[in-house]
Each structure stands twice: as C-alpha cells, then as structure tokens.
Design an enzyme around this catalytic site. Structure first.
Site, mmCIF file in Angstrom:
data_model
loop_
_atom_site.group_PDB
_atom_site.id
_atom_site.type_symbol
_atom_site.label_atom_id
_atom_site.label_comp_id
_atom_site.label_asym_id
_atom_site.label_seq_id
_atom_site.Cartn_x
_atom_site.Cartn_y
_atom_site.Cartn_z
ATOM 1 N N GLN A 31 11.784 1.169 15.328
ATOM 2 C CA GLN A 31 12.071 0.029 14.455
ATOM 3 C C GLN A 31 13.486 0.157 13.876
ATOM 4 O O GLN A 31 14.246 -0.823 13.864
ATOM 5 C CB GLN A 31 11.037 -0.021 13.319
ATOM 6 C CG GLN A 31 11.375 -1.003 12.217
ATOM 7 C CD GLN A 31 10.244 -1.136 11.228
ATOM 8 O OE1 GLN A 31 9.272 -1.855 11.478
ATOM 9 N NE2 GLN A 31 10.330 -0.443 10.115
ATOM 10 N N HIS A 48 7.523 5.319 1.039
ATOM 11 C CA HIS A 48 8.162 4.097 0.534
ATOM 12 C C HIS A 48 8.990 4.396 -0.729
ATOM 13 O O HIS A 48 10.107 3.904 -0.893
ATOM 14 C CB HIS A 48 7.109 3.055 0.146
ATOM 15 C CG HIS A 48 6.215 2.612 1.256
ATOM 16 N ND1 HIS A 48 4.889 2.959 1.335
ATOM 17 C CD2 HIS A 48 6.438 1.822 2.338
ATOM 18 C CE1 HIS A 48 4.337 2.419 2.400
ATOM 19 N NE2 HIS A 48 5.258 1.720 3.035
ATOM 20 N N GLN A 52 12.787 6.774 8.880
ATOM 21 C CA GLN A 52 12.845 7.367 10.222
ATOM 22 C C GLN A 52 11.445 7.449 10.831
ATOM 23 O O GLN A 52 11.282 7.560 12.040
ATOM 24 C CB GLN A 52 13.504 8.749 10.126
ATOM 25 C CG GLN A 52 13.578 9.540 11.418
ATOM 26 C CD GLN A 52 14.379 8.825 12.501
ATOM 27 O OE1 GLN A 52 15.265 8.019 12.203
ATOM 28 N NE2 GLN A 52 14.058 9.097 13.748
ATOM 29 N N TYR A 96 0.859 -1.188 0.000
ATOM 30 C CA TYR A 96 0.000 0.000 0.000
ATOM 31 C C TYR A 96 0.899 1.243 0.000
ATOM 32 O O TYR A 96 0.854 2.091 0.879
ATOM 33 C CB TYR A 96 -0.975 0.005 1.188
ATOM 34 C CG TYR A 96 -2.269 0.706 0.805
ATOM 35 C CD1 TYR A 96 -3.172 0.091 -0.061
ATOM 36 C CD2 TYR A 96 -2.565 1.979 1.255
ATOM 37 C CE1 TYR A 96 -4.333 0.733 -0.460
ATOM 38 C CE2 TYR A 96 -3.728 2.628 0.860
ATOM 39 C CZ TYR A 96 -4.600 1.995 0.007
ATOM 40 O OH TYR A 96 -5.746 2.641 -0.391
ATOM 41 N N SER A 148 1.587 7.669 5.733
ATOM 42 C CA SER A 148 1.443 6.337 6.309
ATOM 43 C C SER A 148 0.347 5.608 5.557
ATOM 44 O O SER A 148 -0.655 6.223 5.161
ATOM 45 C CB SER A 148 1.059 6.449 7.792
ATOM 46 O OG SER A 148 0.583 5.197 8.258
ATOM 47 N N VAL A 156 8.837 11.403 4.979
ATOM 48 C CA VAL A 156 8.139 12.149 3.930
ATOM 49 C C VAL A 156 6.766 12.535 4.470
ATOM 50 O O VAL A 156 6.050 11.692 5.024
ATOM 51 C CB VAL A 156 8.011 11.319 2.634
ATOM 52 C CG1 VAL A 156 7.248 12.095 1.570
ATOM 53 C CG2 VAL A 156 9.395 10.930 2.127
HETATM 54 P P1 AMP Z 1 5.597 -0.111 6.147
HETATM 55 O O1 AMP Z 1 5.096 -0.524 4.800
HETATM 56 O O2 AMP Z 1 4.667 0.796 6.872
HETATM 57 O O3 AMP Z 1 6.115 -1.262 6.967
HETATM 58 O O4 AMP Z 1 6.871 0.800 5.858
HETATM 59 C C1 AMP Z 1 7.964 0.301 5.127
HETATM 60 C C2 AMP Z 1 9.138 1.226 5.287
HETATM 61 O O5 AMP Z 1 8.785 2.533 4.823
HETATM 62 C C3 AMP Z 1 9.551 1.385 6.758
HETATM 63 O O6 AMP Z 1 10.954 1.390 6.846
HETATM 64 C C4 AMP Z 1 8.968 2.718 7.122
HETATM 65 O O7 AMP Z 1 9.664 3.380 8.162
HETATM 66 C C5 AMP Z 1 9.096 3.472 5.817
HETATM 67 N N1 AMP Z 1 8.155 4.590 5.802
HETATM 68 C C6 AMP Z 1 6.828 4.538 6.079
HETATM 69 N N2 AMP Z 1 6.284 5.771 6.031
HETATM 70 C C7 AMP Z 1 7.297 6.621 5.719
HETATM 71 C C8 AMP Z 1 7.376 8.038 5.533
HETATM 72 N N3 AMP Z 1 6.318 8.831 5.651
HETATM 73 N N4 AMP Z 1 8.587 8.568 5.228
HETATM 74 C C9 AMP Z 1 9.686 7.772 5.109
HETATM 75 N N5 AMP Z 1 9.673 6.430 5.273
HETATM 76 C C10 AMP Z 1 8.497 5.868 5.569
#
Ligand code: AMP
Length: 277
Positions: free
Chosen positions: A150, A34, A145, A29, A182, A173
């Site tokens: 994590q 990402h 970050q 998603y 998110s 971002v």
């Molecule tokens: P997730 O799909 O939520 O598990 O996120 C996958 C990766 O993307 C993780 O390392 C998150 O920290 C990173 N991530 C998620 N949202 C953001 C964002 N707004 N800015 C930068 N990295 C992100």
C-alpha cells in the site's frame, strides 16, 4: 478536537488551518500502530488530521467489510490526548454518492502480492486516498510499513498525479511476542493468537539467513515457507522476497529488499514484512 463528516465541513475546517497539515488515514479500531503514526504527525506538523473511514471499495465481495471491527467512541478517546486537531469521519454515502463514477488506478506495482490475491483492492485504496488528499490537502500523509505494498502504491500514485504531499512511512509496531499490531488481530482466538507469531518467526529466520550472507532469494523464500509449515494452524497464501520499490520477485538479493507474506490463521488473513538492506 473537532469532528467532521461532510466534504464542505472538511474543506472549511482545512481553511481555518495555517501552517503545515499532517494527515493520518485509518479505518478505525485504533491500536498502538495507528497511534505511532499520529504521534509522528504531531511531532512534524502544525495541525494533525485523522480520518476514520472503513472504505467499502477496497474490500472484496468475500472479505470482512460487514464484520470489520468498529468502536468510534474508543477511537476518539485514544486520539484526543495525542493532540489531534481534527477527525474526519465521512460515511460511505458522502464518499461515494449516487452516480459516483471516478476511479484512480495504479498499474504495475499493484499487480503482485496483495494485488494478486485481492483483485480491485488497490483501486479502492488509491481512489479513497486521492479523495482524502483532496479533502484534507495535507502537506504530509502518514502510512505504516505494515501495509508495505500500500505504501509503495501510494508513493507511486502521489508521484504520478503530482499530489503536493510528502508520503511518510512509519515502522511496524509489534506486540511483545513479535506479532504485528492489526485491527484484525481481535478475530484470533487464544490458540490462533499464539500460532500467529509464526509470521514473525518466519521473517526473523529469513533475516538471519540473509545476515549470515545468503543472497539467493529462492533459498530465503524456502526458509520462510519451512518455518510457516511448522505451524499447523497456518495456511500460507504467499511468501515473497522482492525488490522494495518495484515489488518484483528477486532471484538474487541486492539493494533494498522486501520480505513479505500473507498467511491465514483460521479465517483471519494476516500480513507482515521485514525490510532488508
Ligand atoms: P488501517 O486502519 O488498518 O487501514 O491502518 C491505517 C494505517 O495504519 C495504515 O497506514 C497502516 O499501514 C498503519 N498501520 C496498521 N498497523 C500498523 C502497525 N502495526 N504498525 C505501524 N503502522 C500500522
């Protein structure tokens, strides 16, 4: 762009790569957060692998595993133009086959903040990331970050288990109004979406206080709570001003510091953070 799912497929695709490999682990998603990780990996590595796996073991029994948003076709269409070489989309059965019984657990740094609110969460995260590292055998792995704890936990695990992987942490971002991007933001209705900017406002107010010279961590935490209290839709789970590496709560701010928070807006749990110093 090749798409694989099984362990033997990922191993054989990996063997076909020469040069450096960058891994971007995601739960799909995808949004600009990402994509910023994928672009950074593209800039720094010869081959880019993106994993998409909604890892069931990092969700608690009352969390949103079954309704976590998914749109694989859209994800693939976003990833492809960025020059991704390989997408690994294992199923839960591939990652945790019947009889599975091995777990990776990091101790101290997993305990506060998210770890305190989400028991077992980091055990699921570290186990799946270790398995992703073993599948892809990357030279570098890219994390956001956004999930500050994590990133700290993965750095610790990588050091402790001697994974030959460089952990790269990329900045958050945000939407134009400051809300951190998110996958979970889709849960917010328009009124909640407006209210959700309160996290960014609280962090900004705390940062302003710090920049004006405040070093008393209790006062900085109080400022964040005060701003959050002004938003009736916000239900605060925690507010923290902690050491950037150990995540221990501070009395006095010195050195690199993490301001972080988890806040419910309706039923949606949002996290955000700023780094000071
Ligand atoms: P997730 O799909 O939520 O598990 O996120 C996958 C990766 O993307 C993780 O390392 C998150 O920290 C990173 N991530 C998620 N949202 C953001 C964002 N707004 N800015 C930068 N990295 C992100």
């Amino acid at each position: 762009m090749k798409v694989v799912s099984t362990i033997s497929e990922i191993h054989s695709a990996r063997r076909s790569f020469t040069g450096t490999v960058g891994l971007v682990p995601t739960m799909g998603y995808l949004h600009e957060g990402h994509l910023s990780l994928i672009r950074r990996a593209r800039d720094e590595c010869d081959h880019v692998v993106v994993s998409i796996f909604v890892n069931p073991t990092q969700f608690g029994p009352n969390e949103d595993l079954s309704k976590y948003p998914r749109d694989l076709d859209r994800d693939l269409s976003l990833i492809k133009p960025l020059g991704t070489d390989l997408v690994w989309m294992p199923t839960a059965e591939i990652m945790y086959p019947q009889g599975y019984q091995t777990w990776v657990e990091v101790e101290k740094v997993t305990r506060p903040l998210e770890g305190a609110q989400r028991p077992g969460h980091f055990k699921g995260v570290t186990t799946v990331v270790a398995k992703l590292f073993n599948g892809v055998q990357p030279h570098r792995a890219y994390f956001g970050q956004k999930d500050a704890q994590q990133a700290a936990v993965i750095r610790q695990m990588t050091r402790d288990l001697n994974f030959p992987v460089e952990i790269v942490v990329c900045s958050i971002v945000r939407e134009p109004d400051g809300l951190a991007m998110s996958s979970r933001n889709v849960y917010l209705d328009p009124e909640q979406r407006k209210a959700a900017t309160i996290l960014y406002q609280a962090l900004s107010a705390a940062k302003e206080l710090y920049e004006a010279g405040e070093r008393n961590a209790t006062k900085v935490r109080a400022k964040m709570k005060e701003v959050l209290a002004g938003e009736p839709l916000a239900n605060v789970q925690y507010v923290s001003c902690a050491d950037y590496d150990t995540l221990e709560e501070l009395e006095e701010i010195k050195g690199k510091t993490l301001l972080s928070m988890a806040v419910f807006i309706g039923k949606t749990r949002l996290i955000d953070n700023f780094v000071l110093g």
